[in-house]
Motif scaffolding. Structure first.
Motif, PDB file in Angstrom:
ATOM      1  N   HIS A 122       0.847  -1.197   0.000  1.00  0.00           N
ATOM      2  CA  HIS A 122       0.000   0.000   0.000  1.00  0.00           C
ATOM      3  C   HIS A 122       0.882   1.246   0.000  1.00  0.00           C
ATOM      4  O   HIS A 122       1.792   1.385   0.818  1.00  0.00           O
TER       5      HIS A 122
ATOM      6  N   HIS B  76       2.827  -2.142   4.004  1.00  0.00           N
ATOM      7  CA  HIS B  76       2.555  -0.723   3.745  1.00  0.00           C
ATOM      8  C   HIS B  76       3.845   0.073   3.572  1.00  0.00           C
ATOM      9  O   HIS B  76       4.863  -0.218   4.194  1.00  0.00           O
TER      10      HIS B  76
ATOM     11  N   CYS C 298       3.106   3.671   3.184  1.00  0.00           N
ATOM     12  CA  CYS C 298       2.226   4.815   2.935  1.00  0.00           C
ATOM     13  C   CYS C 298       2.567   5.993   3.846  1.00  0.00           C
ATOM     14  O   CYS C 298       1.725   6.475   4.585  1.00  0.00           O
TER      15      CYS C 298
ATOM     16  N   VAL D  92       1.212   6.766   8.900  1.00  0.00           N
ATOM     17  CA  VAL D  92       0.382   5.644   8.487  1.00  0.00           C
ATOM     18  C   VAL D  92      -0.758   5.374   9.454  1.00  0.00           C
ATOM     19  O   VAL D  92      -1.849   4.987   9.052  1.00  0.00           O
TER      20      VAL D  92
ATOM     21  N   CYS E 264      -4.007   4.236   7.806  1.00  0.00           N
ATOM     22  CA  CYS E 264      -4.357   2.827   7.840  1.00  0.00           C
ATOM     23  C   CYS E 264      -4.440   2.386   9.294  1.00  0.00           C
ATOM     24  O   CYS E 264      -3.629   2.788  10.107  1.00  0.00           O
TER      25      CYS E 264
END
Ligand code: ZN
Ligand code: ZN
Length: 288
Positions: free
Chosen positions: A242, A270, A272, A276, A280
């Protein structure tokens, strides 16, 4: 062999004074600009109004870079307006750079033009070195690079005669060298593949514990450079990584990378950005 520290480098190639490389402040008098890759320390001034004004008003002034670098910057909102002024150098092709009429000077033959070859540098998507050849001799600007011992012979541009390998390598008169890891602490430097293999083993054993065990690549979320890891994670674990919407937009136009990344927050892996937890929801987060 001059050695410049990249952190202090201000774009000047002494042997070719009318170009600027990886530095875009005060380039009004430059006749050609070169960008080796999309990392902030090589892009100083690239988002400046002065640069935009200069390239718009100076016919024939271009920012030479790789095709991937142009794709990345065209999808990057603060740089997209420069798209018409990025000129792609095909990898391992030698191109003559001729300056626009009026800039040539009979009393300085080096101003008439020179040849440049962009050579993949293995650092991040689109990263290249520049090999300049002209009346000034042969100048190699490495930018940031990652090349294993013996790789140089794979690159035609370094060969005296590509069709006659027995002739060996060219003499490089001047090298502008990335010295980032010229430190005692980096005397032993694992290969990229070794680093990725170790990381994937760690990731694999962690996420196998339960569906709630997640992984966040913290450094990988910030700049460019960890894409090789994303691709290998996908290839070996069949899991997409992600990324932020910004990165996803850019990666979606890079064919080698787009299948390895996802907008799905439900994935176990992830990259991201650092905030994060706000993007998320994790039960457990580890960083690699
Ligand atoms: Zn870099
Ligand atoms: Zn995420």
């Amino acid at each position: 062999m001059p050695v410049n520290s990249e952190s202090q480098f201000q774009g000047v190639i002494d042997e070719i004074p009318h170009i600027a490389v990886d530095y875009f402040l005060n380039v009004q008098s430059s006749l050609a600009l070169f960008l080796s890759h999309c990392h902030a320390d090589h892009m100083k001034g690239l988002d400046s109004h002065d640069l935009y004004h200069t390239v718009r008003t100076k016919p024939g002034l271009f920012i030479y870079c790789s095709g991937t670098t142009k794709k990345i910057l065209t999808d990057w909102p603060i740089y997209s307006k420069l798209a018409p002024y990025f000129k792609v150098l095909e990898l391992n092709h030698t191109v003559k750079i001729d300056f626009p009429g009026g800039y040539c000077s009979d009393d300085n033959s080096s101003k008439i033009g020179f040849c440049v070859t962009s050579i993949p540098s293995g650092h991040c998507p689109g990263s290249v070195m520049f090999l300049y050849e002209g009346p000034f001799g042969t100048v190699l600007y490495t930018g940031d690079f990652r090349i294993a011992k013996g790789d140089s012979r794979k690159f035609q541009a370094f060969m005296s005669n590509p069709s006659r390998p027995e002739y060996g390598l060219k003499t490089i008169d001047h090298v502008y060298l990335d010295c980032t890891f010229c430190t005692d602490s980096a005397k032993t430097f694992p290969s990229r593949q070794t680093s990725v293999d170790v990381t994937i083993d760690l990731v694999s054993s962690w996420i196998a514990k339960s569906p709630e065990h997640k992984v966040l690549f913290t450094l990988a979320g910030r700049g460019f450079g960890a894409e090789f890891l994303f691709v290998e994670v996908y290839r070996k674990l069949k899991l997409q990584v992600h990324t932020s919407d910004f990165k996803h937009q850019i990666y979606s136009n890079l064919s080698d990378i787009k299948k390895a990344i996802s907008r799905q927050r439900t994935t176990s892996i992830h990259a991201c950005e650092t905030m994060v937890s706000a993007i998320c929801s994790f039960t457990i987060v580890t960083t690699v």
